[in-house]
Design an enzyme around this catalytic site. Sequence first.
Site, PDB file in Angstrom:
ATOM      1  N   TYR A  72      60.730  30.753  15.266  1.00 43.03           N
ATOM      2  CA  TYR A  72      61.443  31.955  15.719  1.00 43.03           C
ATOM      3  C   TYR A  72      62.032  31.724  17.092  1.00 43.03           C
ATOM      4  O   TYR A  72      61.570  30.869  17.856  1.00 43.03           O
ATOM      5  CB  TYR A  72      60.529  33.179  15.694  1.00 43.03           C
ATOM      6  CG  TYR A  72      59.428  33.167  16.726  1.00 43.03           C
ATOM      7  CD1 TYR A  72      58.379  32.261  16.652  1.00 43.03           C
ATOM      8  CD2 TYR A  72      59.438  34.074  17.789  1.00 43.03           C
ATOM      9  CE1 TYR A  72      57.370  32.251  17.596  1.00 43.03           C
ATOM     10  CE2 TYR A  72      58.426  34.080  18.735  1.00 43.03           C
ATOM     11  CZ  TYR A  72      57.396  33.166  18.633  1.00 43.03           C
ATOM     12  OH  TYR A  72      56.392  33.144  19.562  1.00 43.03           O
ATOM     13  N   ASP A  88      62.612  32.702  11.308  1.00 42.21           N
ATOM     14  CA  ASP A  88      62.280  34.122  11.247  1.00 42.21           C
ATOM     15  C   ASP A  88      63.473  34.869  11.832  1.00 42.21           C
ATOM     16  O   ASP A  88      63.502  35.203  13.017  1.00 42.21           O
ATOM     17  CB  ASP A  88      61.000  34.361  12.064  1.00 42.21           C
ATOM     18  CG  ASP A  88      60.560  35.811  12.047  1.00 42.21           C
ATOM     19  OD1 ASP A  88      61.309  36.647  11.506  1.00 42.21           O
ATOM     20  OD2 ASP A  88      59.478  36.100  12.570  1.00 42.21           O
ATOM     21  N   ASP A 104      53.068  24.424  11.681  1.00 38.58           N
ATOM     22  CA  ASP A 104      53.580  25.349  12.703  1.00 38.58           C
ATOM     23  C   ASP A 104      54.310  24.555  13.775  1.00 38.58           C
ATOM     24  O   ASP A 104      53.983  23.394  14.039  1.00 38.58           O
ATOM     25  CB  ASP A 104      52.429  26.151  13.320  1.00 38.58           C
ATOM     26  CG  ASP A 104      51.878  27.185  12.343  1.00 38.58           C
ATOM     27  OD1 ASP A 104      52.469  27.337  11.256  1.00 38.58           O
ATOM     28  OD2 ASP A 104      50.869  27.825  12.667  1.00 38.58           O
ATOM     29  N   ASP A 105      55.287  25.220  14.430  1.00 38.92           N
ATOM     30  CA  ASP A 105      56.161  24.445  15.323  1.00 38.92           C
ATOM     31  C   ASP A 105      55.533  24.091  16.665  1.00 38.92           C
ATOM     32  O   ASP A 105      56.096  23.289  17.412  1.00 38.92           O
ATOM     33  CB  ASP A 105      57.519  25.150  15.515  1.00 38.92           C
ATOM     34  CG  ASP A 105      57.408  26.529  16.159  1.00 38.92           C
ATOM     35  OD1 ASP A 105      56.297  26.931  16.529  1.00 38.92           O
ATOM     36  OD2 ASP A 105      58.457  27.197  16.280  1.00 38.92           O
ATOM     37  N   ASP A 106      54.369  24.664  16.978  1.00 41.04           N
ATOM     38  CA  ASP A 106      53.788  24.410  18.316  1.00 41.04           C
ATOM     39  C   ASP A 106      52.582  23.481  18.296  1.00 41.04           C
ATOM     40  O   ASP A 106      52.067  23.125  19.357  1.00 41.04           O
ATOM     41  CB  ASP A 106      53.425  25.744  18.980  1.00 41.04           C
ATOM     42  CG  ASP A 106      52.479  26.587  18.133  1.00 41.04           C
ATOM     43  OD1 ASP A 106      52.356  26.307  16.924  1.00 41.04           O
ATOM     44  OD2 ASP A 106      51.870  27.515  18.684  1.00 41.04           O
ATOM     45  N   GLU A 112      44.781  31.796   5.512  1.00 41.62           N
ATOM     46  CA  GLU A 112      44.455  30.495   4.921  1.00 41.62           C
ATOM     47  C   GLU A 112      43.519  30.683   3.725  1.00 41.62           C
ATOM     48  O   GLU A 112      43.752  30.154   2.637  1.00 41.62           O
ATOM     49  CB  GLU A 112      43.794  29.583   5.960  1.00 41.62           C
ATOM     50  CG  GLU A 112      44.699  29.190   7.135  1.00 41.62           C
ATOM     51  CD  GLU A 112      44.719  30.212   8.269  1.00 41.62           C
ATOM     52  OE1 GLU A 112      44.162  31.321   8.098  1.00 41.62           O
ATOM     53  OE2 GLU A 112      45.294  29.900   9.333  1.00 41.62           O
ATOM     54  N   HIS A 163      45.627  22.356  17.467  1.00 40.22           N
ATOM     55  CA  HIS A 163      46.256  23.679  17.462  1.00 40.22           C
ATOM     56  C   HIS A 163      46.663  24.031  18.898  1.00 40.22           C
ATOM     57  O   HIS A 163      46.175  24.983  19.496  1.00 40.22           O
ATOM     58  CB  HIS A 163      45.253  24.702  16.897  1.00 40.22           C
ATOM     59  CG  HIS A 163      45.792  26.082  16.779  1.00 40.22           C
ATOM     60  ND1 HIS A 163      45.396  27.118  17.599  1.00 40.22           N
ATOM     61  CD2 HIS A 163      46.709  26.617  15.930  1.00 40.22           C
ATOM     62  CE1 HIS A 163      46.045  28.215  17.256  1.00 40.22           C
ATOM     63  NE2 HIS A 163      46.838  27.950  16.253  1.00 40.22           N
ATOM     64  N   ARG A 181      48.960  25.449  21.928  1.00 39.32           N
ATOM     65  CA  ARG A 181      49.831  26.623  22.060  1.00 39.32           C
ATOM     66  C   ARG A 181      50.566  26.501  23.378  1.00 39.32           C
ATOM     67  O   ARG A 181      49.972  26.219  24.412  1.00 39.32           O
ATOM     68  CB  ARG A 181      49.015  27.897  22.007  1.00 39.32           C
ATOM     69  CG  ARG A 181      48.238  28.006  20.692  1.00 39.32           C
ATOM     70  CD  ARG A 181      47.514  29.314  20.579  1.00 39.32           C
ATOM     71  NE  ARG A 181      48.432  30.390  20.259  1.00 39.32           N
ATOM     72  CZ  ARG A 181      48.090  31.671  20.317  1.00 39.32           C
ATOM     73  NH1 ARG A 181      46.888  32.011  20.703  1.00 39.32           N
ATOM     74  NH2 ARG A 181      48.952  32.598  19.992  1.00 39.32           N
TER      75      ARG A 181
HETATM   76  C1  UGA Z   1      47.458  30.915  14.217  1.00 45.73           C
HETATM   77  C2  UGA Z   1      47.574  29.976  13.014  1.00 45.73           C
HETATM   78  O1  UGA Z   1      47.462  28.632  13.445  1.00 45.73           O
HETATM   79  C3  UGA Z   1      48.922  30.218  12.345  1.00 45.73           C
HETATM   80  O2  UGA Z   1      49.066  29.328  11.269  1.00 45.73           O
HETATM   81  C4  UGA Z   1      48.988  31.653  11.880  1.00 45.73           C
HETATM   82  O3  UGA Z   1      50.232  31.921  11.286  1.00 45.73           O
HETATM   83  C5  UGA Z   1      48.826  32.560  13.071  1.00 45.73           C
HETATM   84  O4  UGA Z   1      47.616  32.250  13.782  1.00 45.73           O
HETATM   85  C6  UGA Z   1      48.804  34.023  12.698  1.00 45.73           C
HETATM   86  O5  UGA Z   1      48.249  34.819  13.469  1.00 45.73           O
HETATM   87  O6  UGA Z   1      49.334  34.377  11.673  1.00 45.73           O
HETATM   88  P1  UGA Z   1      49.062  30.934  16.428  1.00 45.73           P
HETATM   89  O7  UGA Z   1      49.200  29.768  17.335  1.00 45.73           O
HETATM   90  O8  UGA Z   1      48.323  32.126  16.922  1.00 45.73           O
HETATM   91  O9  UGA Z   1      48.486  30.423  15.064  1.00 45.73           O
HETATM   92  O10 UGA Z   1      50.517  31.429  15.892  1.00 45.73           O
HETATM   93  P2  UGA Z   1      51.967  30.956  16.304  1.00 45.73           P
HETATM   94  O11 UGA Z   1      51.977  29.496  16.555  1.00 45.73           O
HETATM   95  O12 UGA Z   1      52.482  31.865  17.358  1.00 45.73           O
HETATM   96  O13 UGA Z   1      52.769  31.245  14.956  1.00 45.73           O
HETATM   97  C7  UGA Z   1      52.595  30.455  13.794  1.00 45.73           C
HETATM   98  C8  UGA Z   1      53.952  29.989  13.267  1.00 45.73           C
HETATM   99  O14 UGA Z   1      54.737  31.111  12.940  1.00 45.73           O
HETATM  100  C9  UGA Z   1      54.754  29.175  14.281  1.00 45.73           C
HETATM  101  O15 UGA Z   1      55.399  28.111  13.616  1.00 45.73           O
HETATM  102  C10 UGA Z   1      55.755  30.164  14.821  1.00 45.73           C
HETATM  103  O16 UGA Z   1      56.980  29.579  15.217  1.00 45.73           O
HETATM  104  C11 UGA Z   1      55.966  31.102  13.643  1.00 45.73           C
HETATM  105  N1  UGA Z   1      56.268  32.492  14.027  1.00 45.73           N
HETATM  106  C12 UGA Z   1      55.524  33.141  14.931  1.00 45.73           C
HETATM  107  C13 UGA Z   1      57.343  33.125  13.431  1.00 45.73           C
HETATM  108  O17 UGA Z   1      58.040  32.555  12.587  1.00 45.73           O
HETATM  109  N2  UGA Z   1      57.630  34.417  13.800  1.00 45.73           N
HETATM  110  C14 UGA Z   1      56.904  35.091  14.736  1.00 45.73           C
HETATM  111  O18 UGA Z   1      57.225  36.257  15.026  1.00 45.73           O
HETATM  112  C15 UGA Z   1      55.825  34.413  15.316  1.00 45.73           C
HETATM  113 MN    MN Z   2      50.515  28.153  17.102  1.00 47.02          MN
END
Ligand code: UGA
Ligand code: MN
Length: 306
Positions: free
Chosen positions: A71, A100, A168-170, A256, A283, A285
């Site tokens: 996103y 997204d 995930d991208d991060d 998951e 993981h 961030r």
């Molecule tokens: C944790 C898990 O590792 C994720 O796989 C899970 O989706 C997420 O929790 C969750 O709460 O659903 P976290 O580091 O907290 O990960 O989440 P992000 O890395 O912020 O987001 C996961 C992925 O979704 C990323 O690739 C991010 O780019 C994407 N994302 C995030 C979106 O596409 N849209 C958003 O609004 C937020």
């Molecule tokens: Mn993440």
Amino acid sequence: MKSLLFSRFLLLLPWVLIVIIVLDIDSSRAPLPALSPRGGAEGGSGGARSPAPRRRPEPALPTIYAITPTYSRPVQKAELTRLANTFRQVSRLHWILVEDAAARSELVTRFVAGAGLPCTHLHVPTPRRYKRPGLPRATEQRNAGLAWLRQRHQHLPPPQPGVLFFADDDNTYSLELFQEMRTTRKVSVWPVGLVGGRRYERPVVENGKVVGWYTGWRADRPFAIDMAGFAVSLQVILSHPKAVFKRRGSQPGMQESDFLKQITTVEELEPKANNCTKVLVWHTRTEKVNLANEPKYHLDTVNIEV
Ligand code: UGA
Ligand code: MN
């Protein structure tokens, strides 16, 4: 005269036998090199030998499909750059990048064009009501990736060796991780670093089977594993066409488990990374960037994509 011939014959006989035995041993050894695994350099040597024994064609390396939800935010391009730098070093990797967003952004479109690896660029917006803290992220994007994968393979003849992985991208991915997941038969699992309030979480393995979870957070989860901790074979994805990520009743951290429940059991899981004793993915961030000094209106003389 006869006895002379006979005695000569007796004298030669042992030597003849020795020569026959030696030749026999030699010929039984000869095929061995052909059975040994392929070395680095092919062809070249052995020109004078009889025709090389026919090798069975090597099975194609399974394609790894990485579904990455992404996103728009200040660090997006930096995250995607890091990810592409990793993925570019993995053979037979197909990147499914799902924005997204209501439309493909120019930034990601340009990025994909120059990424230097096979890439499918999709988009689907998260409905506004789900864009709230405490709700699962990227549900719609992962489902869009799954739908694309199923549609693409519907019309292709089997076997289609492939492995799906949610990237995930991060996060931070070692190259060894891809070697491990490539041999997934159904669903494979491994430890994830820096998650669940601990240095790592991991599946606990006994006699080659997953028997529990080492975790510091919600140990009651049926699959106490992060999205980065498992891979699924393409066959399993295709034979469970209804398996998707659900919004209804989904709690944080349960995505998951909710997904894996639909396609496998704990007993069936294949432990990777030396029986789940090696951390090959983290993981991580990314810190929110400080833009406190960013001007409200465009001040620079050029427009720069960051
Ligand atoms: C944790 C898990 O590792 C994720 O796989 C899970 O989706 C997420 O929790 C969750 O709460 O659903 P976290 O580091 O907290 O990960 O989440 P992000 O890395 O912020 O987001 C996961 C992925 O979704 C990323 O690739 C991010 O780019 C994407 N994302 C995030 C979106 O596409 N849209 C958003 O609004 C937020
Ligand atoms: Mn993440």
